[in-house]
Write a protein that holds these residues in place. Structure first.
Motif, PDB file in Angstrom:
ATOM      1  N   LEU A  60       0.843  -1.203   0.000  1.00 33.86           N
ATOM      2  CA  LEU A  60       0.000   0.000   0.000  1.00 33.86           C
ATOM      3  C   LEU A  60       0.874   1.248   0.000  1.00 33.86           C
ATOM      4  O   LEU A  60       1.739   1.402   0.868  1.00 33.86           O
ATOM      5  N   ILE A  61       0.653   2.129  -0.984  1.00 37.70           N
ATOM      6  CA  ILE A  61       1.413   3.375  -1.115  1.00 37.70           C
ATOM      7  C   ILE A  61       0.431   4.511  -1.363  1.00 37.70           C
ATOM      8  O   ILE A  61      -0.539   4.340  -2.108  1.00 37.70           O
ATOM      9  N   ALA A  62       0.690   5.664  -0.773  1.00 37.17           N
ATOM     10  CA  ALA A  62      -0.041   6.889  -1.120  1.00 37.17           C
ATOM     11  C   ALA A  62       0.994   7.917  -1.546  1.00 37.17           C
ATOM     12  O   ALA A  62       1.991   8.129  -0.854  1.00 37.17           O
ATOM     13  N   ASP A  63       0.764   8.537  -2.692  1.00 38.64           N
ATOM     14  CA  ASP A  63       1.683   9.554  -3.199  1.00 38.64           C
ATOM     15  C   ASP A  63       0.879  10.574  -3.991  1.00 38.64           C
ATOM     16  O   ASP A  63       0.310  10.235  -5.033  1.00 38.64           O
ATOM     17  N   GLY A  64       0.833  11.797  -3.500  1.00 40.39           N
ATOM     18  CA  GLY A  64       0.055  12.831  -4.163  1.00 40.39           C
ATOM     19  C   GLY A  64      -1.410  12.451  -4.187  1.00 40.39           C
ATOM     20  O   GLY A  64      -1.960  11.992  -3.190  1.00 40.39           O
ATOM     21  N   PRO A  65      -2.062  12.567  -5.328  1.00 38.61           N
ATOM     22  CA  PRO A  65      -3.492  12.277  -5.402  1.00 38.61           C
ATOM     23  C   PRO A  65      -3.823  10.787  -5.554  1.00 38.61           C
ATOM     24  O   PRO A  65      -4.988  10.418  -5.577  1.00 38.61           O
ATOM     25  N   LEU A  66      -2.812   9.926  -5.652  1.00 41.29           N
ATOM     26  CA  LEU A  66      -3.053   8.508  -5.938  1.00 41.29           C
ATOM     27  C   LEU A  66      -2.684   7.592  -4.787  1.00 41.29           C
ATOM     28  O   LEU A  66      -1.778   7.874  -4.000  1.00 41.29           O
ATOM     29  N   VAL A  67      -3.395   6.474  -4.739  1.00 40.31           N
ATOM     30  CA  VAL A  67      -3.111   5.373  -3.825  1.00 40.31           C
ATOM     31  C   VAL A  67      -2.803   4.170  -4.704  1.00 40.31           C
ATOM     32  O   VAL A  67      -3.487   3.936  -5.706  1.00 40.31           O
ATOM     33  N   TYR A  68      -1.785   3.421  -4.340  1.00 44.94           N
ATOM     34  CA  TYR A  68      -1.391   2.234  -5.102  1.00 44.94           C
ATOM     35  C   TYR A  68      -1.575   1.014  -4.218  1.00 44.94           C
ATOM     36  O   TYR A  68      -1.058   0.979  -3.092  1.00 44.94           O
ATOM     37  N   ALA A  69      -2.296   0.015  -4.721  1.00 43.71           N
ATOM     38  CA  ALA A  69      -2.517  -1.218  -3.958  1.00 43.71           C
ATOM     39  C   ALA A  69      -3.124  -2.268  -4.880  1.00 43.71           C
ATOM     40  O   ALA A  69      -3.832  -1.924  -5.824  1.00 43.71           O
ATOM     41  N   PRO A  70      -2.902  -3.542  -4.586  1.00 42.59           N
ATOM     42  CA  PRO A  70      -3.650  -4.591  -5.279  1.00 42.59           C
ATOM     43  C   PRO A  70      -4.951  -4.824  -4.501  1.00 42.59           C
ATOM     44  O   PRO A  70      -4.988  -4.623  -3.291  1.00 42.59           O
ATOM     45  N   LEU A  71      -6.001  -5.250  -5.166  1.00 40.54           N
ATOM     46  CA  LEU A  71      -7.260  -5.527  -4.471  1.00 40.54           C
ATOM     47  C   LEU A  71      -7.399  -7.001  -4.112  1.00 40.54           C
ATOM     48  O   LEU A  71      -8.467  -7.452  -3.728  1.00 40.54           O
ATOM     49  N   GLY A  72      -6.308  -7.722  -4.210  1.00 39.18           N
ATOM     50  CA  GLY A  72      -6.259  -9.131  -3.849  1.00 39.18           C
ATOM     51  C   GLY A  72      -4.900  -9.679  -4.187  1.00 39.18           C
ATOM     52  O   GLY A  72      -4.180  -9.100  -5.008  1.00 39.18           O
ATOM     53  N   PRO A  73      -4.495 -10.798  -3.589  1.00 36.31           N
ATOM     54  CA  PRO A  73      -3.151 -11.324  -3.816  1.00 36.31           C
ATOM     55  C   PRO A  73      -2.886 -11.769  -5.252  1.00 36.31           C
ATOM     56  O   PRO A  73      -1.758 -11.727  -5.708  1.00 36.31           O
ATOM     57  N   ASP A  74      -3.916 -12.165  -5.978  1.00 35.14           N
ATOM     58  CA  ASP A  74      -3.720 -12.614  -7.360  1.00 35.14           C
ATOM     59  C   ASP A  74      -4.133 -11.548  -8.368  1.00 35.14           C
ATOM     60  O   ASP A  74      -4.232 -11.825  -9.555  1.00 35.14           O
ATOM     61  N   GLN A  75      -4.355 -10.329  -7.907  1.00 38.39           N
ATOM     62  CA  GLN A  75      -4.745  -9.232  -8.779  1.00 38.39           C
ATOM     63  C   GLN A  75      -3.573  -8.266  -8.947  1.00 38.39           C
ATOM     64  O   GLN A  75      -2.724  -8.158  -8.074  1.00 38.39           O
ATOM     65  N   PRO A  76      -3.542  -7.535 -10.064  1.00 39.59           N
ATOM     66  CA  PRO A  76      -2.411  -6.621 -10.285  1.00 39.59           C
ATOM     67  C   PRO A  76      -2.489  -5.388  -9.395  1.00 39.59           C
ATOM     68  O   PRO A  76      -3.551  -5.024  -8.880  1.00 39.59           O
ATOM     69  N   LEU A  77      -1.366  -4.741  -9.249  1.00 38.45           N
ATOM     70  CA  LEU A  77      -1.300  -3.447  -8.589  1.00 38.45           C
ATOM     71  C   LEU A  77      -2.135  -2.465  -9.404  1.00 38.45           C
ATOM     72  O   LEU A  77      -2.129  -2.510 -10.634  1.00 38.45           O
ATOM     73  N   ILE A  78      -2.894  -1.602  -8.715  1.00 38.15           N
ATOM     74  CA  ILE A  78      -3.657  -0.571  -9.410  1.00 38.15           C
ATOM     75  C   ILE A  78      -3.382   0.784  -8.768  1.00 38.15           C
ATOM     76  O   ILE A  78      -2.976   0.859  -7.606  1.00 38.15           O
ATOM     77  N   ALA A  79      -3.589   1.840  -9.538  1.00 39.79           N
ATOM     78  CA  ALA A  79      -3.546   3.208  -9.030  1.00 39.79           C
ATOM     79  C   ALA A  79      -4.992   3.633  -8.834  1.00 39.79           C
ATOM     80  O   ALA A  79      -5.824   3.466  -9.732  1.00 39.79           O
ATOM     81  N   ILE A  80      -5.290   4.182  -7.658  1.00 44.72           N
ATOM     82  CA  ILE A  80      -6.643   4.580  -7.288  1.00 44.72           C
ATOM     83  C   ILE A  80      -6.662   6.075  -7.016  1.00 44.72           C
ATOM     84  O   ILE A  80      -5.760   6.593  -6.336  1.00 44.72           O
ATOM     85  N   ASP A  81      -7.669   6.776  -7.522  1.00 48.80           N
ATOM     86  CA  ASP A  81      -7.854   8.190  -7.205  1.00 48.80           C
ATOM     87  C   ASP A  81      -8.152   8.303  -5.714  1.00 48.80           C
ATOM     88  O   ASP A  81      -9.146   7.753  -5.232  1.00 48.80           O
ATOM     89  N   GLY A  82      -7.309   9.000  -4.972  1.00 51.38           N
ATOM     90  CA  GLY A  82      -7.440   9.080  -3.523  1.00 51.38           C
ATOM     91  C   GLY A  82      -8.688   9.786  -3.054  1.00 51.38           C
ATOM     92  O   GLY A  82      -9.166   9.529  -1.944  1.00 51.38           O
ATOM     93  N   ALA A  83      -9.248  10.677  -3.834  1.00 49.09           N
ATOM     94  CA  ALA A  83     -10.444  11.411  -3.434  1.00 49.09           C
ATOM     95  C   ALA A  83     -11.728  10.634  -3.725  1.00 49.09           C
ATOM     96  O   ALA A  83     -12.677  10.689  -2.942  1.00 49.09           O
ATOM     97  N   ARG A  84     -11.763   9.897  -4.842  1.00 43.26           N
ATOM     98  CA  ARG A  84     -13.000   9.237  -5.271  1.00 43.26           C
ATOM     99  C   ARG A  84     -12.983   7.716  -5.126  1.00 43.26           C
ATOM    100  O   ARG A  84     -14.024   7.082  -5.203  1.00 43.26           O
TER     101      ARG A  84
END
Length: 143
Positions: A60-84
């Motif tokens: 789990l990473i937060a940097d600027g407006p984005l959060v980075y995390a996988p939504l499961g162990p077999d799922q890819p890393l995704i960038a998530i809009d931190g506000a929405r």
């Protein structure tokens, strides 16, 4: 728990039982860092996953407006809009993510099957990849 731009992000098990035989009910949550107001909540698909907490937290990473995390162990890393809480970008080839860090505009990811992968954060382009020699493995908590 990580924070960026006045927001808090964390993974939590909201299971109403302390019995470990009961399946977990995990979420990735975004909150306003000042009022505590819930901004968004995304379910994590971790059923049956056997991972230690320090491994989960290192994805789990937060940097600027984005959060980075996988939504499961077999799922890819995704960038998530931190506000929405909406997915902005996925990073194919990062399934079975063990840990990730962000250095400037580069994401360094340790993936169980791929070794260490460097990705351009804003495009997802793979910059390089390194795999350990046959018979060797990457030591947990490498990054």
């Amino acid at each position: 728990m990580v924070s960026a731009q006045g927001r808090l992000f964390y993974m939590i098990d909201e299971t109403r039982s302390s019995n470990r035989a009961v399946a977990g009910n995990w979420f990735l949550i975004g909150r306003d860092g000042f009022s505590g107001v819930l901004l968004w909540k995304r379910p994590l698909d971790v059923h049956g996953a056997r991972r230690r907490l320090e491994q989960v937290w290192r994805t789990l990473i937060a940097d600027g407006p984005l959060v980075y995390a996988p939504l499961g162990p077999d799922q890819p890393l995704i960038a998530i809009d931190g506000a929405r809480g909406e997915t902005v970008r996925a990073y194919p080839g990062t399934e079975n993510l063990q840990e990730v860090i962000k250095l400037g505009s580069v994401l360094l990811a340790v993936c169980q099957d791929e070794g260490i992968v460097a990705l351009q954060a804003d495009t997802g382009q793979q910059l390089w990849q390194w795999a350990p020699p046959v018979g060797d493995r990457i030591v947990p908590l490498t990054l």
